[in-house]
Write a protein that holds these residues in place. Structure first.
Motif, short mmCIF file in Angstrom:
data_model
loop_
_atom_site.label_atom_id
_atom_site.label_comp_id
_atom_site.label_asym_id
_atom_site.label_seq_id
_atom_site.Cartn_x
_atom_site.Cartn_y
_atom_site.Cartn_z
N ILE A 84 -52.36 -33.72 19.10
CA ILE A 84 -52.50 -32.70 20.13
C ILE A 84 -51.46 -31.62 19.84
O ILE A 84 -50.27 -31.91 19.74
CB ILE A 84 -52.25 -33.28 21.55
CG1 ILE A 84 -53.14 -34.49 21.81
CG2 ILE A 84 -52.43 -32.18 22.60
CD1 ILE A 84 -54.61 -34.26 21.74
N ILE A 85 -51.91 -30.39 19.71
CA ILE A 85 -51.00 -29.27 19.47
C ILE A 85 -50.42 -28.81 20.80
O ILE A 85 -51.14 -28.63 21.77
CB ILE A 85 -51.75 -28.09 18.81
CG1 ILE A 85 -52.45 -28.51 17.51
CG2 ILE A 85 -50.81 -26.90 18.58
CD1 ILE A 85 -51.55 -28.95 16.40
N LEU A 86 -49.08 -28.65 20.82
CA LEU A 86 -48.38 -28.06 21.95
C LEU A 86 -47.73 -26.79 21.41
O LEU A 86 -46.79 -26.86 20.64
CB LEU A 86 -47.28 -29.00 22.48
CG LEU A 86 -47.70 -30.36 22.99
CD1 LEU A 86 -46.48 -31.20 23.34
CD2 LEU A 86 -48.59 -30.22 24.20
N SER A 87 -48.25 -25.62 21.77
CA SER A 87 -47.77 -24.39 21.16
C SER A 87 -47.65 -23.27 22.17
O SER A 87 -48.37 -23.23 23.16
CB SER A 87 -48.74 -23.97 20.05
OG SER A 87 -48.31 -22.76 19.46
N THR A 88 -46.74 -22.34 21.89
CA THR A 88 -46.63 -21.14 22.72
C THR A 88 -47.68 -20.10 22.31
O THR A 88 -47.88 -19.13 23.01
CB THR A 88 -45.23 -20.50 22.57
OG1 THR A 88 -44.98 -20.24 21.19
CG2 THR A 88 -44.15 -21.40 23.15
N SER A 89 -48.35 -20.34 21.20
CA SER A 89 -49.34 -19.37 20.71
C SER A 89 -50.70 -19.58 21.37
O SER A 89 -51.26 -20.66 21.34
CB SER A 89 -49.50 -19.51 19.20
OG SER A 89 -50.54 -18.67 18.74
N ASN A 90 -51.21 -18.50 21.96
CA ASN A 90 -52.58 -18.55 22.46
C ASN A 90 -53.48 -17.69 21.57
O ASN A 90 -54.54 -17.26 21.98
CB ASN A 90 -52.66 -18.14 23.94
CG ASN A 90 -52.18 -16.73 24.17
OD1 ASN A 90 -51.80 -16.03 23.24
ND2 ASN A 90 -52.17 -16.31 25.43
#
Length: 135
Positions: A84-90
């Motif tokens: 699961i990716i947890l990122s600030t990038s949308n």
């Protein structure tokens, strides 16, 4: 049954927040932490305790999340661990590349804490309903 999560994130605050979310939801768990993709690959190479689920940040030093994901998915022993990716990038391109590389989910952070709790809870319940592991 105790769950093993591998959390790969260079931000200590994010790692603490993630641990608090799991505690709040009363999941029996063990969190293995890595600060970047290289460190995570070293942990996985030890084969002592393979994670049931990997939570992965994209923007990290040394080896970023996508580089790590490519390495993981090329390993026949590890490729089936859900990531699961947890990122600030949308950014749509980041999202598309993550799924194309083999990510099982994508959460944009930072979320409000309550939203973060809800999303992590939904992910864990989703994977347990699909019998990849039991909560």
């Amino acid at each position: 049954m105790s769950l093993n999560f591998l959390l790969i994130d260079d931000d200590e605050i994010e790692r603490l927040k993630f641990a608090r979310v799991l505690q709040k939801n009363n999941y029996p768990h063990k969190i293995i932490e890595a600060k970047n993709g290289e460190e995570a690959l070293d942990i996985l190479a030890q084969k002592e305790q393979q994670p049931d689920l990997i939570f992965l940040d994209l923007n990290m030093p040394k080896m970023n999340g996508l580089e790590f994901l490519k390495e993981l998915k090329s390993n026949t022993d590890l490729r089936y661990i859900p990531v699961i990716i947890l990122s600030t990038s949308n950014n749509h391109q980041d999202l598309k590349e993550a799924y194309k590389t083999g990510a099982a989910g994508y959460i944009v952070k930072p979320l409000k804490y309550e939203d973060y709790i809800h999303k992590i809870k939904c992910l864990i319940e989703y994977w347990s309903v699909n019998e990849l592991f039991k909560v």
